[in-house]
Design a protein around this motif. Structure first.
Motif, PDB file in Angstrom:
ATOM      1  N   GLY A  91      26.807  37.532  27.773  1.00  0.00           N
ATOM      2  CA  GLY A  91      27.191  36.709  28.900  1.00  0.00           C
ATOM      3  C   GLY A  91      26.976  37.448  30.207  1.00  0.00           C
ATOM      4  N   LYS A  92      26.884  36.690  31.294  1.00  0.00           N
ATOM      5  CA  LYS A  92      26.661  37.277  32.606  1.00  0.00           C
ATOM      6  C   LYS A  92      27.992  37.618  33.267  1.00  0.00           C
ATOM      7  N   GLY A  93      27.998  38.764  33.945  1.00  0.00           N
ATOM      8  CA  GLY A  93      29.166  39.175  34.706  1.00  0.00           C
ATOM      9  C   GLY A  93      29.029  38.811  36.172  1.00  0.00           C
ATOM     10  N   GLU A  94      29.540  39.681  37.014  1.00  0.00           N
ATOM     11  CA  GLU A  94      29.558  39.416  38.462  1.00  0.00           C
ATOM     12  C   GLU A  94      28.223  39.701  39.141  1.00  0.00           C
ATOM     13  N   ASP A 114      34.343  36.258  45.715  1.00  0.00           N
ATOM     14  CA  ASP A 114      35.674  36.477  46.267  1.00  0.00           C
ATOM     15  C   ASP A 114      36.435  37.407  45.323  1.00  0.00           C
ATOM     16  N   GLN A 115      36.884  38.534  45.864  1.00  0.00           N
ATOM     17  CA  GLN A 115      37.516  39.520  45.011  1.00  0.00           C
ATOM     18  C   GLN A 115      38.927  39.075  44.667  1.00  0.00           C
ATOM     19  N   GLN A 116      39.266  39.031  43.385  1.00  0.00           N
ATOM     20  CA  GLN A 116      40.568  38.550  42.959  1.00  0.00           C
ATOM     21  C   GLN A 116      41.609  39.650  42.877  1.00  0.00           C
ATOM     22  N   VAL A 117      41.162  40.898  42.858  1.00  0.00           N
ATOM     23  CA  VAL A 117      42.067  42.036  42.808  1.00  0.00           C
ATOM     24  C   VAL A 117      41.677  42.955  43.959  1.00  0.00           C
ATOM     25  N   LYS A 118      42.632  43.252  44.821  1.00  0.00           N
ATOM     26  CA  LYS A 118      42.297  43.979  46.050  1.00  0.00           C
ATOM     27  C   LYS A 118      43.137  45.236  46.199  1.00  0.00           C
ATOM     28  N   GLN A 119      42.461  46.330  46.475  1.00  0.00           N
ATOM     29  CA  GLN A 119      43.131  47.572  46.827  1.00  0.00           C
ATOM     30  C   GLN A 119      42.693  47.894  48.241  1.00  0.00           C
ATOM     31  N   ASN A 120      43.605  47.798  49.169  1.00  0.00           N
ATOM     32  CA  ASN A 120      43.238  47.876  50.587  1.00  0.00           C
ATOM     33  C   ASN A 120      43.247  49.294  51.149  1.00  0.00           C
ATOM     34  N   SER A 121      43.715  50.251  50.368  1.00  0.00           N
ATOM     35  CA  SER A 121      43.729  51.633  50.843  1.00  0.00           C
ATOM     36  C   SER A 121      42.656  52.428  50.107  1.00  0.00           C
ATOM     37  N   PRO A 122      41.563  52.791  50.796  1.00  0.00           N
ATOM     38  CA  PRO A 122      40.507  53.554  50.121  1.00  0.00           C
ATOM     39  C   PRO A 122      40.975  54.944  49.694  1.00  0.00           C
ATOM     40  N   SER A 123      41.930  55.517  50.444  1.00  0.00           N
ATOM     41  CA  SER A 123      42.390  56.854  50.095  1.00  0.00           C
ATOM     42  C   SER A 123      43.850  57.026  50.474  1.00  0.00           C
ATOM     43  N   LEU A 124      44.474  57.998  49.797  1.00  0.00           N
ATOM     44  CA  LEU A 124      45.887  58.294  50.013  1.00  0.00           C
ATOM     45  C   LEU A 124      46.092  59.775  49.763  1.00  0.00           C
ATOM     46  N   SER A 125      46.756  60.445  50.699  1.00  0.00           N
ATOM     47  CA  SER A 125      47.038  61.863  50.547  1.00  0.00           C
ATOM     48  C   SER A 125      48.544  62.064  50.437  1.00  0.00           C
ATOM     49  N   ASP A 158      46.883  44.056  45.395  1.00  0.00           N
ATOM     50  CA  ASP A 158      47.205  42.642  45.585  1.00  0.00           C
ATOM     51  C   ASP A 158      46.234  41.783  44.788  1.00  0.00           C
ATOM     52  N   TYR A 159      46.701  40.627  44.366  1.00  0.00           N
ATOM     53  CA  TYR A 159      45.825  39.746  43.598  1.00  0.00           C
ATOM     54  C   TYR A 159      45.986  38.316  44.082  1.00  0.00           C
ATOM     55  N   THR A 160      44.993  37.489  43.756  1.00  0.00           N
ATOM     56  CA  THR A 160      44.994  36.118  44.258  1.00  0.00           C
ATOM     57  C   THR A 160      45.270  35.082  43.175  1.00  0.00           C
ATOM     58  N   ASN A 161      45.016  35.419  41.924  1.00  0.00           N
ATOM     59  CA  ASN A 161      45.149  34.460  40.832  1.00  0.00           C
ATOM     60  C   ASN A 161      46.510  34.593  40.159  1.00  0.00           C
ATOM     61  N   SER A 162      47.361  33.603  40.333  1.00  0.00           N
ATOM     62  CA  SER A 162      48.710  33.661  39.770  1.00  0.00           C
ATOM     63  C   SER A 162      48.720  33.465  38.253  1.00  0.00           C
ATOM     64  N   MET A 163      47.561  33.184  37.659  1.00  0.00           N
ATOM     65  CA  MET A 163      47.480  32.948  36.222  1.00  0.00           C
ATOM     66  C   MET A 163      47.152  34.199  35.415  1.00  0.00           C
ATOM     67  N   PHE A 164      46.986  35.334  36.069  1.00  0.00           N
ATOM     68  CA  PHE A 164      46.702  36.564  35.324  1.00  0.00           C
ATOM     69  C   PHE A 164      47.829  36.839  34.332  1.00  0.00           C
ATOM     70  N   ALA A 192      42.531  43.307  36.276  1.00  0.00           N
ATOM     71  CA  ALA A 192      43.128  42.121  35.660  1.00  0.00           C
ATOM     72  C   ALA A 192      42.060  41.448  34.803  1.00  0.00           C
ATOM     73  N   PRO A 193      42.453  40.653  33.817  1.00  0.00           N
ATOM     74  CA  PRO A 193      41.463  40.028  32.939  1.00  0.00           C
ATOM     75  C   PRO A 193      40.647  38.952  33.649  1.00  0.00           C
ATOM     76  N   ARG A 194      39.342  38.938  33.355  1.00  0.00           N
ATOM     77  CA  ARG A 194      38.492  37.874  33.861  1.00  0.00           C
ATOM     78  C   ARG A 194      38.830  36.586  33.122  1.00  0.00           C
ATOM     79  N   PRO A 195      38.388  35.435  33.634  1.00  0.00           N
ATOM     80  CA  PRO A 195      38.611  34.164  32.940  1.00  0.00           C
ATOM     81  C   PRO A 195      38.183  34.250  31.488  1.00  0.00           C
ATOM     82  N   GLY A 196      38.979  33.715  30.590  1.00  0.00           N
ATOM     83  CA  GLY A 196      38.692  33.851  29.166  1.00  0.00           C
ATOM     84  C   GLY A 196      39.687  34.771  28.501  1.00  0.00           C
ATOM     85  N   GLY A 197      40.763  35.096  29.225  1.00  0.00           N
ATOM     86  CA  GLY A 197      41.816  35.931  28.652  1.00  0.00           C
ATOM     87  C   GLY A 197      41.444  37.381  28.504  1.00  0.00           C
ATOM     88  N   GLY A 198      40.401  37.797  29.212  1.00  0.00           N
ATOM     89  CA  GLY A 198      40.015  39.196  29.143  1.00  0.00           C
ATOM     90  C   GLY A 198      38.901  39.464  28.168  1.00  0.00           C
TER      91      GLY A 198
END
Lengths: 115, 114
Positions: free
Chosen positions: A56-59, B1-12, B24-30, B92-98
């Protein structure tokens, strides 16, 4: 040690050449995946296979093809490499249906440079 | 559109203190979320996960918190050690339950200062 073996570890390739990255797993997992990692973009899924004989195709599938002739092997082919395919490629596997965490197990990666 | 977001590239963070990595995530069905750790020139390795029916999961020095109303999860490392310096990805799992793989954030590079 059981796990995923990727080859080559590193490769420099001229643009336009064909290249196949190899991936073999000995965990008898039915699902396998190819990701690429690029600075600032994280890990992006290229192609996947839930079981032998299916893919299957990914992103980001464009410019790549895969095959899954058996459970253990999942090669990734670049038919005509372009510089934007310079990246680190990771093969991964998981057992389906997921038991517990649903985690993927990754190989050590193949660093590909296209000039 | 990215469904899982990490807004801090680095942390010391100073050694011995708490490290907090956010996602942060956008899909409440994860159904679940995972954290991976990656050292240079190595493949990512699984660190800890959390089911969407829980709000906390702890494993030694690592704790993941899930705030479903805010669609936010965080990884706490206490105390931070030099070996924790790595890139951390939430997933997080892609559509299809991971079955079709995981979708990853862009990663946060954690640097533990001695």
């Amino acid at each position: 040690i059981a796990g995923i073996t990727q080859a080559p570890t590193s490769q420099i390739l001229a643009a336009g050449r064909r290249m196949t990255l190899r991936c073999t797993q000995d965990m008898r997992h039915n699902a396998m995946y190819w990701y690429r990692q690029d600075l600032g973009l994280g890990l992006r899924l290229i192609h996947y296979s839930n079981t032998a004989g299916t893919t299957g195709k990914g992103e980001v599938p464009d410019g790549y093809s895969v095959s899954r002739a058996n459970t253990d092997d999942f090669p990734l082919t670049l038919a005509s490499a372009v510089p934007s395919q310079t990246s680190v490629y990771f093969c991964a596997s998981s057992d389906l249906p997921h038991q517990g965490t649903g985690e993927l197990f990754f190989g050590e990666g193949s660093r590909l440079t296209v000039l | 559109d990215q469904q899982v977001k990490q807004n801090s590239p680095s942390l010391s963070v100073q050694e011995g203190r708490i490290s907090i990595l956010n996602c942060d995530y956008t899909n409440s069905m994860f159904d679940y979320f995972l954290w991976y750790k990656k050292y240079p020139a190595e493949g990512p390795t699984f660190l800890i996960s959390i089911s969407s029916i829980k709000d906390k999961n702890e494993d030694g020095r690592f704790t993941v918190f899930l705030n479903k109303s805010a669609k936010h999860l965080s990884l706490h490392i206490v105390p931070s050690q030099p070996g924790d310096s790595a890139v951390y990805f939430c997933a997080a799992p892609r559509p299809g339950g991971g079955a079709d793989g995981l979708t990853f954030g862009k990663g946060t590079h954690l640097i533990i200062q001695p």
